[in-house]
Scaffold this motif. Structure first.
Motif, PDB file in Angstrom:
ATOM      1  N   ALA A  78       0.715  -1.090  -0.110  1.00  0.00           N
ATOM      2  CA  ALA A  78       0.001  -0.175   0.140  1.00  0.00           C
ATOM      3  C   ALA A  78       0.932   1.402  -0.181  1.00  0.00           C
ATOM      4  O   ALA A  78       0.305   2.112  -0.335  1.00  0.00           O
ATOM      5  CB  ALA A  78      -0.935  -0.128   1.397  1.00  0.00           C
ATOM      6  N   GLN A  79       1.942   1.253   0.552  1.00  0.00           N
ATOM      7  CA  GLN A  79       3.115   2.242   0.271  1.00  0.00           C
ATOM      8  C   GLN A  79       3.668   2.488  -0.943  1.00  0.00           C
ATOM      9  O   GLN A  79       4.318   3.489  -1.081  1.00  0.00           O
ATOM     10  CB  GLN A  79       4.127   2.101   1.409  1.00  0.00           C
ATOM     11  CG  GLN A  79       3.700   2.156   2.796  1.00  0.00           C
ATOM     12  CD  GLN A  79       4.648   1.522   3.922  1.00  0.00           C
ATOM     13  OE1 GLN A  79       5.621   0.929   3.499  1.00  0.00           O
ATOM     14  NE2 GLN A  79       4.419   1.750   5.097  1.00  0.00           N
ATOM     15  N   GLN A  80       3.500   1.528  -1.724  1.00  0.00           N
ATOM     16  CA  GLN A  80       4.066   1.484  -3.255  1.00  0.00           C
ATOM     17  C   GLN A  80       2.952   1.896  -4.311  1.00  0.00           C
ATOM     18  O   GLN A  80       3.435   2.220  -5.180  1.00  0.00           O
ATOM     19  CB  GLN A  80       4.782   0.160  -3.436  1.00  0.00           C
ATOM     20  CG  GLN A  80       5.921  -0.304  -2.502  1.00  0.00           C
ATOM     21  CD  GLN A  80       7.063   0.858  -2.541  1.00  0.00           C
ATOM     22  OE1 GLN A  80       7.354   1.215  -3.607  1.00  0.00           O
ATOM     23  NE2 GLN A  80       7.798   1.233  -1.348  1.00  0.00           N
ATOM     24  N   PHE A  81       1.868   1.198  -4.162  1.00  0.00           N
ATOM     25  CA  PHE A  81       0.693   1.277  -5.036  1.00  0.00           C
ATOM     26  C   PHE A  81      -0.575   2.043  -4.719  1.00  0.00           C
ATOM     27  O   PHE A  81      -0.664   2.000  -3.210  1.00  0.00           O
ATOM     28  CB  PHE A  81       0.414  -0.097  -5.705  1.00  0.00           C
ATOM     29  CG  PHE A  81       1.612  -0.722  -6.200  1.00  0.00           C
ATOM     30  CD1 PHE A  81       2.227  -0.204  -7.177  1.00  0.00           C
ATOM     31  CD2 PHE A  81       2.025  -2.088  -5.520  1.00  0.00           C
ATOM     32  CE1 PHE A  81       3.189  -1.066  -7.813  1.00  0.00           C
ATOM     33  CE2 PHE A  81       2.858  -2.649  -6.380  1.00  0.00           C
ATOM     34  CZ  PHE A  81       3.593  -2.454  -7.189  1.00  0.00           C
ATOM     35  N   LYS A  82      -1.314   2.380  -5.493  1.00  0.00           N
ATOM     36  CA  LYS A  82      -2.848   2.841  -4.884  1.00  0.00           C
ATOM     37  C   LYS A  82      -3.638   1.467  -4.696  1.00  0.00           C
ATOM     38  O   LYS A  82      -4.003   0.925  -5.839  1.00  0.00           O
ATOM     39  CB  LYS A  82      -3.478   3.794  -5.957  1.00  0.00           C
ATOM     40  CG  LYS A  82      -4.747   4.316  -5.521  1.00  0.00           C
ATOM     41  CD  LYS A  82      -5.044   5.237  -6.707  1.00  0.00           C
ATOM     42  CE  LYS A  82      -6.529   5.659  -6.349  1.00  0.00           C
ATOM     43  NZ  LYS A  82      -7.160   6.628  -7.346  1.00  0.00           N
ATOM     44  N   VAL A  83      -3.717   0.918  -3.527  1.00  0.00           N
ATOM     45  CA  VAL A  83      -4.507  -0.230  -3.504  1.00  0.00           C
ATOM     46  C   VAL A  83      -5.765  -0.074  -2.647  1.00  0.00           C
ATOM     47  O   VAL A  83      -6.043   1.153  -2.195  1.00  0.00           O
ATOM     48  CB  VAL A  83      -3.580  -1.086  -2.804  1.00  0.00           C
ATOM     49  CG1 VAL A  83      -2.224  -1.373  -3.274  1.00  0.00           C
ATOM     50  CG2 VAL A  83      -3.395  -0.889  -1.447  1.00  0.00           C
ATOM     51  N   ARG A  84      -6.310  -1.236  -2.884  1.00  0.00           N
ATOM     52  CA  ARG A  84      -7.717  -1.231  -1.734  1.00  0.00           C
ATOM     53  C   ARG A  84      -7.417  -2.776  -1.125  1.00  0.00           C
ATOM     54  O   ARG A  84      -7.352  -3.809  -1.952  1.00  0.00           O
ATOM     55  CB  ARG A  84      -8.945  -1.385  -2.591  1.00  0.00           C
ATOM     56  CG  ARG A  84     -10.160  -1.611  -1.403  1.00  0.00           C
ATOM     57  CD  ARG A  84     -11.487  -1.382  -2.364  1.00  0.00           C
ATOM     58  NE  ARG A  84     -11.870   0.266  -2.389  1.00  0.00           N
ATOM     59  CZ  ARG A  84     -12.605   0.776  -1.937  1.00  0.00           C
ATOM     60  NH1 ARG A  84     -13.647   0.088  -1.128  1.00  0.00           N
ATOM     61  NH2 ARG A  84     -12.878   2.120  -1.926  1.00  0.00           N
ATOM     62  N   ILE A  85      -7.132  -2.718   0.177  1.00  0.00           N
ATOM     63  CA  ILE A  85      -6.892  -3.876   0.997  1.00  0.00           C
ATOM     64  C   ILE A  85      -8.224  -4.442   1.281  1.00  0.00           C
ATOM     65  O   ILE A  85      -8.971  -3.670   2.063  1.00  0.00           O
ATOM     66  CB  ILE A  85      -5.881  -3.425   2.326  1.00  0.00           C
ATOM     67  CG1 ILE A  85      -4.557  -3.029   1.918  1.00  0.00           C
ATOM     68  CG2 ILE A  85      -5.882  -4.866   3.099  1.00  0.00           C
ATOM     69  CD1 ILE A  85      -3.871  -2.406   2.917  1.00  0.00           C
ATOM     70  N   ILE A  86      -8.659  -5.574   1.014  1.00  0.00           N
ATOM     71  CA  ILE A  86      -9.677  -6.391   1.404  1.00  0.00           C
ATOM     72  C   ILE A  86      -9.463  -7.492   2.227  1.00  0.00           C
ATOM     73  O   ILE A  86      -8.702  -8.428   1.739  1.00  0.00           O
ATOM     74  CB  ILE A  86     -10.521  -6.767   0.074  1.00  0.00           C
ATOM     75  CG1 ILE A  86     -10.715  -5.472  -0.927  1.00  0.00           C
ATOM     76  CG2 ILE A  86     -11.891  -7.358   0.369  1.00  0.00           C
ATOM     77  CD1 ILE A  86     -11.053  -5.895  -2.322  1.00  0.00           C
ATOM     78  N   SER A  87     -10.172  -7.673   3.386  1.00  0.00           N
ATOM     79  CA  SER A  87      -9.409  -8.665   4.277  1.00  0.00           C
ATOM     80  C   SER A  87     -10.300  -9.860   4.055  1.00  0.00           C
ATOM     81  O   SER A  87     -11.547  -9.938   3.574  1.00  0.00           O
ATOM     82  CB  SER A  87     -10.089  -8.478   5.623  1.00  0.00           C
ATOM     83  OG  SER A  87     -10.014  -9.310   6.792  1.00  0.00           O
ATOM     84  N   VAL A  88      -9.665 -11.144   4.044  1.00  0.00           N
ATOM     85  CA  VAL A  88     -10.214 -12.517   3.972  1.00  0.00           C
ATOM     86  C   VAL A  88      -9.893 -13.341   5.094  1.00  0.00           C
ATOM     87  O   VAL A  88      -8.960 -13.945   4.993  1.00  0.00           O
ATOM     88  CB  VAL A  88      -9.413 -13.180   2.716  1.00  0.00           C
ATOM     89  CG1 VAL A  88     -10.145 -14.489   2.168  1.00  0.00           C
ATOM     90  CG2 VAL A  88      -9.424 -12.121   1.058  1.00  0.00           C
ATOM     91  N   ASP A  89     -10.685 -13.100   6.044  1.00  0.00           N
ATOM     92  CA  ASP A  89     -10.167 -13.416   7.483  1.00  0.00           C
ATOM     93  C   ASP A  89     -11.890 -13.571   8.172  1.00  0.00           C
ATOM     94  O   ASP A  89     -12.441 -12.766   8.487  1.00  0.00           O
ATOM     95  CB  ASP A  89      -9.553 -12.538   8.102  1.00  0.00           C
ATOM     96  CG  ASP A  89      -9.024 -13.238   9.438  1.00  0.00           C
ATOM     97  OD1 ASP A  89      -9.980 -13.707  10.138  1.00  0.00           O
ATOM     98  OD2 ASP A  89      -7.850 -13.496   9.583  1.00  0.00           O
ATOM     99  N   SER A  90     -12.145 -14.949   8.487  1.00  0.00           N
ATOM    100  CA  SER A  90     -13.614 -15.363   9.045  1.00  0.00           C
ATOM    101  C   SER A  90     -13.589 -14.834  10.665  1.00  0.00           C
ATOM    102  O   SER A  90     -14.527 -14.868  11.139  1.00  0.00           O
ATOM    103  CB  SER A  90     -13.621 -16.410   8.917  1.00  0.00           C
ATOM    104  OG  SER A  90     -12.703 -17.267   9.445  1.00  0.00           O
ATOM    105  N   ALA A  91     -12.471 -14.348  11.022  1.00  0.00           N
ATOM    106  CA  ALA A  91     -12.299 -13.712  12.496  1.00  0.00           C
ATOM    107  C   ALA A  91     -12.570 -12.371  12.548  1.00  0.00           C
ATOM    108  O   ALA A  91     -12.989 -11.726  13.503  1.00  0.00           O
ATOM    109  CB  ALA A  91     -11.177 -14.439  13.247  1.00  0.00           C
TER     110      ALA A  91
END
Length: 306
Positions: free
Chosen positions: A28-41
């Motif tokens: 995220a510090q390098q690209f324009k991103v959208r972080i999407i969590s894949v975590d059931s907790a």
């Protein structure tokens, strides 16, 4: 740094405690991103310390989507995840962002990549019915019920996987057909290329991190967090949220069923067992970049060259 995504999706996968969040933030510090969590907790509100959820300062600077989206007593299925994740991916593309799906919940990743069977949707009534059955009968008894109805599904589903057991029983209750009968004819909900990065440190290093992290959680108020959860009358030991590693053992300790030392030992062992299951699944993934550590330069090169 800008990147031509060509509507490519990045799956950043790895077992628990492998450092996925750190690598996602470096990207995220390098690209324009959208972080999407894949975590059931991480979906659950009020479950922060025991899930190793990124702290508020981190989330404010690097937003993670699909975190804190439901209460611990709420039902959240793979179908719900696919719906929500697909929406987030399209949002990323509309904003010229690179969607990075980061987490360790294999069932969610698999559902997103390969699709889900055409199963009947849950209703509020059916959710309530099977939540009550789970509370009154427990996971083991419900798994035995499933064995009688659908032995094929029962063989696939772990006897402790309360969410998938109740879903299989619910499918039969609503449709009159077993999960095994209805599964098939899957179609992926996404039609975009996927790049997979797998973070896989050595097992000994993972085991050491798991122990250190849980002891750190204990020092940071994990038991206070679980005590607060226990004040919610809608929560009980057999709910998927409370069966998350660490929470189940802490719940048993606070109920007086085990002592503190045993709780810590069991929680660490359960987390290592989760790590083993995740690692086994990840070893079956193909065409992925496998990293032993947070090698950001190699990850960047991989994303840019594919």
């Amino acid at each position: 740094m800008s990147i031509q995504t060509n509507k490519t999706i990045v799956f950043l996968m790895g077992p628990t405690a492998s450092g996925k969040t750190d690598l996602a933030i470096k990207l995220a510090q390098q690209f324009k991103v959208r972080i999407i969590s894949v975590d059931s907790a991480l979906i659950y509100k009020g479950m922060d310390i025991g899930t190793a959820k990124p702290n508020q300062a981190t989330l404010q600077k690097y937003p993670h989507h699909l975190i804190d989206i439901c209460n611990p007593e709420d039902s959240y299925s793979a179908f719900d995840f696919v719906t929500d994740a697909t929406h987030q991916i399209e949002l990323a593309f509309s904003k010229n962002e690179l969607p990075i799906l980061v987490g360790g919940t294999s069932f969610y990743f698999h559902a997103l990549e390969h699709g889900l069977s055409n199963l009947p949707e849950s209703t509020n009534e059916s959710r309530e019915k099977f939540n009550q059955l789970l509370k009154s009968k427990g996971t083991t008894a419900l798994h035995q019920d499933l064995e009688k109805i659908d032995p094929q599904a029962a063989n696939r589903i772990h006897p402790n996987d309360a969410q998938r057991i109740t879903r299989a029983l619910e499918v039969f209750d609503i449709s009159g057909k077993t999960l095994s009968q209805l599964q098939g004819n899957k179609q992926s909900p996404i039609a975009h290329p996927i790049q997979k990065i797998i973070l896989m440190p050595e097992r000994d290093k993972l085991h050491q991190r798991i122990e250190q992290r849980f002891l750190s959680m204990m020092g940071n108020g994990f038991l206070r967090e679980v005590k607060t959860l226990k004040q919610n009358p809608n929560l009980h030991e057999n709910l998927p949220a409370i069966r998350c590693v660490g929470y189940r053992q802490a719940w048993q300790y606070l109920d007086g069923k085990i002592d503190k030392a045993t709780m810590i030992e069991k929680a660490i062992i359960a987390t290592r067992q989760l790590c083993k299951r995740q690692s086994t699944w990840l070893r079956g993934e193909e065409n992925a970049l496998i990293l032993e550590n947070n090698d950001i330069e190699t990850a960047i090169q991989f994303i840019q060259n594919n």
